[in-house]
Design a protein around this motif. Sequence first.
Motif, PDB file in Angstrom:
ATOM      1  N   PRO A   1      -9.936  37.280  -0.793  1.00 30.14           N
ATOM      2  CA  PRO A   1     -10.855  37.234   0.361  1.00 30.14           C
ATOM      3  C   PRO A   1     -11.210  38.631   0.871  1.00 30.14           C
ATOM      4  O   PRO A   1     -12.356  38.919   1.221  1.00 30.14           O
ATOM      5  N   MET A   2     -10.196  39.515   0.859  1.00 35.04           N
ATOM      6  CA  MET A   2     -10.415  40.875   1.332  1.00 35.04           C
ATOM      7  C   MET A   2     -11.316  41.651   0.376  1.00 35.04           C
ATOM      8  O   MET A   2     -12.159  42.442   0.789  1.00 35.04           O
ATOM      9  N   THR A   3     -11.139  41.379  -0.915  1.00 35.81           N
ATOM     10  CA  THR A   3     -11.910  42.102  -1.925  1.00 35.81           C
ATOM     11  C   THR A   3     -13.396  41.781  -1.846  1.00 35.81           C
ATOM     12  O   THR A   3     -14.243  42.652  -2.055  1.00 35.81           O
ATOM     13  N   ILE A   4     -13.694  40.534  -1.544  1.00 38.66           N
ATOM     14  CA  ILE A   4     -15.106  40.153  -1.403  1.00 38.66           C
ATOM     15  C   ILE A   4     -15.757  41.008  -0.320  1.00 38.66           C
ATOM     16  O   ILE A   4     -16.853  41.538  -0.479  1.00 38.66           O
ATOM     17  N   PHE A   5     -14.995  41.172   0.747  1.00 40.22           N
ATOM     18  CA  PHE A   5     -15.446  41.984   1.854  1.00 40.22           C
ATOM     19  C   PHE A   5     -15.615  43.445   1.424  1.00 40.22           C
ATOM     20  O   PHE A   5     -16.630  44.098   1.714  1.00 40.22           O
ATOM     21  N   GLU A   6     -14.626  43.938   0.709  1.00 41.51           N
ATOM     22  CA  GLU A   6     -14.647  45.316   0.217  1.00 41.51           C
ATOM     23  C   GLU A   6     -15.859  45.556  -0.684  1.00 41.51           C
ATOM     24  O   GLU A   6     -16.589  46.537  -0.521  1.00 41.51           O
ATOM     25  N   ALA A   7     -16.066  44.637  -1.629  1.00 39.74           N
ATOM     26  CA  ALA A   7     -17.147  44.804  -2.599  1.00 39.74           C
ATOM     27  C   ALA A   7     -18.506  44.838  -1.921  1.00 39.74           C
ATOM     28  O   ALA A   7     -19.424  45.527  -2.370  1.00 39.74           O
ATOM     29  N   SER A   8     -18.617  44.113  -0.801  1.00 44.02           N
ATOM     30  CA  SER A   8     -19.920  44.086  -0.136  1.00 44.02           C
ATOM     31  C   SER A   8     -20.232  45.425   0.542  1.00 44.02           C
ATOM     32  O   SER A   8     -21.383  45.732   0.801  1.00 44.02           O
ATOM     33  N   PHE A   9     -19.197  46.207   0.814  1.00 46.91           N
ATOM     34  CA  PHE A   9     -19.440  47.523   1.418  1.00 46.91           C
ATOM     35  C   PHE A   9     -19.379  48.677   0.426  1.00 46.91           C
ATOM     36  O   PHE A   9     -20.090  49.668   0.580  1.00 46.91           O
ATOM     37  N   LEU A  10     -18.522  48.562  -0.588  1.00 42.64           N
ATOM     38  CA  LEU A  10     -18.343  49.687  -1.510  1.00 42.64           C
ATOM     39  C   LEU A  10     -18.841  49.392  -2.923  1.00 42.64           C
ATOM     40  O   LEU A  10     -18.761  50.232  -3.805  1.00 42.64           O
ATOM     41  N   GLY A  11     -19.320  48.187  -3.126  1.00 40.89           N
ATOM     42  CA  GLY A  11     -19.836  47.852  -4.448  1.00 40.89           C
ATOM     43  C   GLY A  11     -18.792  47.159  -5.304  1.00 40.89           C
ATOM     44  O   GLY A  11     -17.603  47.455  -5.204  1.00 40.89           O
ATOM     45  N   LEU A  12     -19.266  46.241  -6.142  1.00 42.48           N
ATOM     46  CA  LEU A  12     -18.365  45.470  -6.988  1.00 42.48           C
ATOM     47  C   LEU A  12     -17.664  46.367  -8.008  1.00 42.48           C
ATOM     48  O   LEU A  12     -16.485  46.195  -8.311  1.00 42.48           O
ATOM     49  N   LYS A  13     -18.396  47.365  -8.491  1.00 45.04           N
ATOM     50  CA  LYS A  13     -17.826  48.273  -9.480  1.00 45.04           C
ATOM     51  C   LYS A  13     -16.560  48.944  -8.949  1.00 45.04           C
ATOM     52  O   LYS A  13     -15.543  49.028  -9.638  1.00 45.04           O
ATOM     53  N   PHE A  14     -16.640  49.386  -7.706  1.00 44.45           N
ATOM     54  CA  PHE A  14     -15.498  50.044  -7.070  1.00 44.45           C
ATOM     55  C   PHE A  14     -14.287  49.107  -7.020  1.00 44.45           C
ATOM     56  O   PHE A  14     -13.184  49.478  -7.413  1.00 44.45           O
ATOM     57  N   SER A  15     -14.515  47.879  -6.577  1.00 41.19           N
ATOM     58  CA  SER A  15     -13.406  46.921  -6.459  1.00 41.19           C
ATOM     59  C   SER A  15     -12.790  46.606  -7.815  1.00 41.19           C
ATOM     60  O   SER A  15     -11.567  46.550  -7.955  1.00 41.19           O
ATOM     61  N   ILE A  16     -13.655  46.387  -8.815  1.00 42.06           N
ATOM     62  CA  ILE A  16     -13.139  46.060 -10.145  1.00 42.06           C
ATOM     63  C   ILE A  16     -12.329  47.227 -10.710  1.00 42.06           C
ATOM     64  O   ILE A  16     -11.218  47.047 -11.213  1.00 42.06           O
ATOM     65  N   LEU A  17     -12.867  48.432 -10.560  1.00 40.19           N
ATOM     66  CA  LEU A  17     -12.144  49.614 -11.039  1.00 40.19           C
ATOM     67  C   LEU A  17     -10.794  49.739 -10.345  1.00 40.19           C
ATOM     68  O   LEU A  17      -9.780  50.046 -10.966  1.00 40.19           O
ATOM     69  N   ARG A  18     -10.810  49.516  -9.051  1.00 40.22           N
ATOM     70  CA  ARG A  18      -9.570  49.631  -8.288  1.00 40.22           C
ATOM     71  C   ARG A  18      -8.522  48.628  -8.800  1.00 40.22           C
ATOM     72  O   ARG A  18      -7.361  48.971  -8.973  1.00 40.22           O
ATOM     73  N   TYR A  19      -8.955  47.396  -9.068  1.00 36.04           N
ATOM     74  CA  TYR A  19      -8.038  46.400  -9.640  1.00 36.04           C
ATOM     75  C   TYR A  19      -7.510  46.868 -10.986  1.00 36.04           C
ATOM     76  O   TYR A  19      -6.325  46.843 -11.250  1.00 36.04           O
ATOM     77  N   VAL A  20      -8.440  47.265 -11.854  1.00 33.70           N
ATOM     78  CA  VAL A  20      -8.082  47.586 -13.238  1.00 33.70           C
ATOM     79  C   VAL A  20      -7.098  48.758 -13.294  1.00 33.70           C
ATOM     80  O   VAL A  20      -6.174  48.776 -14.094  1.00 33.70           O
ATOM     81  N   ILE A  21      -7.303  49.731 -12.405  1.00 29.73           N
ATOM     82  CA  ILE A  21      -6.400  50.883 -12.428  1.00 29.73           C
ATOM     83  C   ILE A  21      -5.082  50.567 -11.715  1.00 29.73           C
ATOM     84  O   ILE A  21      -4.013  50.911 -12.202  1.00 29.73           O
TER      85      ILE A  21
END
Lengths: 161, 189
Positions: B140-160
Motif C-alpha cells: 500500500p505504501m509503495t503505490i503511494f511512493e510510486a505515484s510521487f517518485l515514479g514506478l521505476k524508482f520503486s521497482i529499483l528500490r525493491y530489486v536492490i
Amino acid sequence: MMAYIYGLASISLLTSAIINKQKTIKALKTAWNLFVKILPLLIVTLILVSVVLYFLPDYVIAKYLGTSDVFVGVIIASVVGAISLLPGFITFPLSGLLLSQGVSYTVLAAFTTSLMMVGVVTFPLEKKYFGTKLAIVRNLVSFAIAIIVSIGIGIIYGEVF
Amino acid sequence: MQENIKKEETNKNKKPNKKPMLILIAFYTLFVAVSYIFNFDSGIKMGENFAFFAIDMIKLFPPAFILVGLFMVWVDRKTIEKYFGEKSGLMGHLAAILLACTTLYPFVVVLPMAAALSKKGARLSIVLTYLGASAICRIPMTIFEASFLGLKFSILRYVISLPLIVLSSIFIEKIVGRKYMLNNPELDS
C-alpha cells in the motif's frame, strides 16, 4: 486503509468467536496484555517523535536535503532519515516535492530507505522486543543498506560515477 | 526452579528501568501543559505533534493488537516452523517477504508481530527479513511512493534492497547467534 484494517480485524475476530469462544477470549486477553506492556514505552516514543519533529519539521528536512553535492546529500539524507520518523503520507509527497526542486534520486533513495529501515526514536521499543545487541546491529546494518541502495539507484539513474 | 530465579532477576532488573521513563513522561506532560498556559510556542507545537501521532496510534492499535492476539492463539507452532522455521531456508525468506508486503502497519506494530513470529518458532534470520521487508516493501505504501517518485524508482528500490535484506538478515543472525532470542528470555514477546 484504516477501514481495511478494521474490516480485517472484525472479520477475523468474528470468525474466531464463532469457531471457539474460549480461544477468542484468550486472544483478546493476549492482545490487551501486549498493549499494556508496551504502553509506557509507546508514550515515550511518541514524546521523542514529537520533539524530533519539532526540531526537524519537513521544511527543515527539505532545506538540508537540497544540498548540491550528491555525496554530502546522501550522508545528510541517511542521517536525517535515521533520526526522523515521518509517516508515509508526508514522506512521499515531500520526496516528490524535493525531486521537482532538483534533489537527486540518489539522495531521495538514501532518505526514504533510511527513514523506513533505521529507527533512532523507535530504538527503545525495538530494544524491548529484541534486546540491545540485536537492535544496535540491525540498525547499523540497515543504515549501511540505505547507503548501498542509494548508490545503486544513483548508478542506474546515472547520477553518480 | 532455574527459570523462576531467572525471571526474578529480570524483574529486579526491570523495576528501576521504569522510573526514568515515568519521570520523562511527567516532565514532558508538565512542560506541554505549562506551554499551553503561557502560550509558549515550542511546547504547544510539540504537544500538537504528540496528539497528531497519538491519535493515529489510538486508531491503529485496537485492530492491530487484536490481529496479533488472534495470531498468537490460533496459528500453531508447527505451521510457523514449517514455513519460517530452521529448515525453511530461502523459501522461508521468500514467505517472510510475501507476508511483509501485505503489511499495513507502521514499524511500532510490526515489532510485536515479529516478536510473536519468533516466539512461535520462526528462525531469527527470517524474522529479521520480515522486519526489514515490512519496513521497505509494504505494497500500500509503495503505490503511494510510486505515484510521487515514479514506478521505476520503486521497482529499483525493491530489486536492490530485498536481496540485501535477506543477506543482511543471515549475516546478523550469524553475529548475534541463532539462539539469541532463546538466550534472552526476558525479552517481551
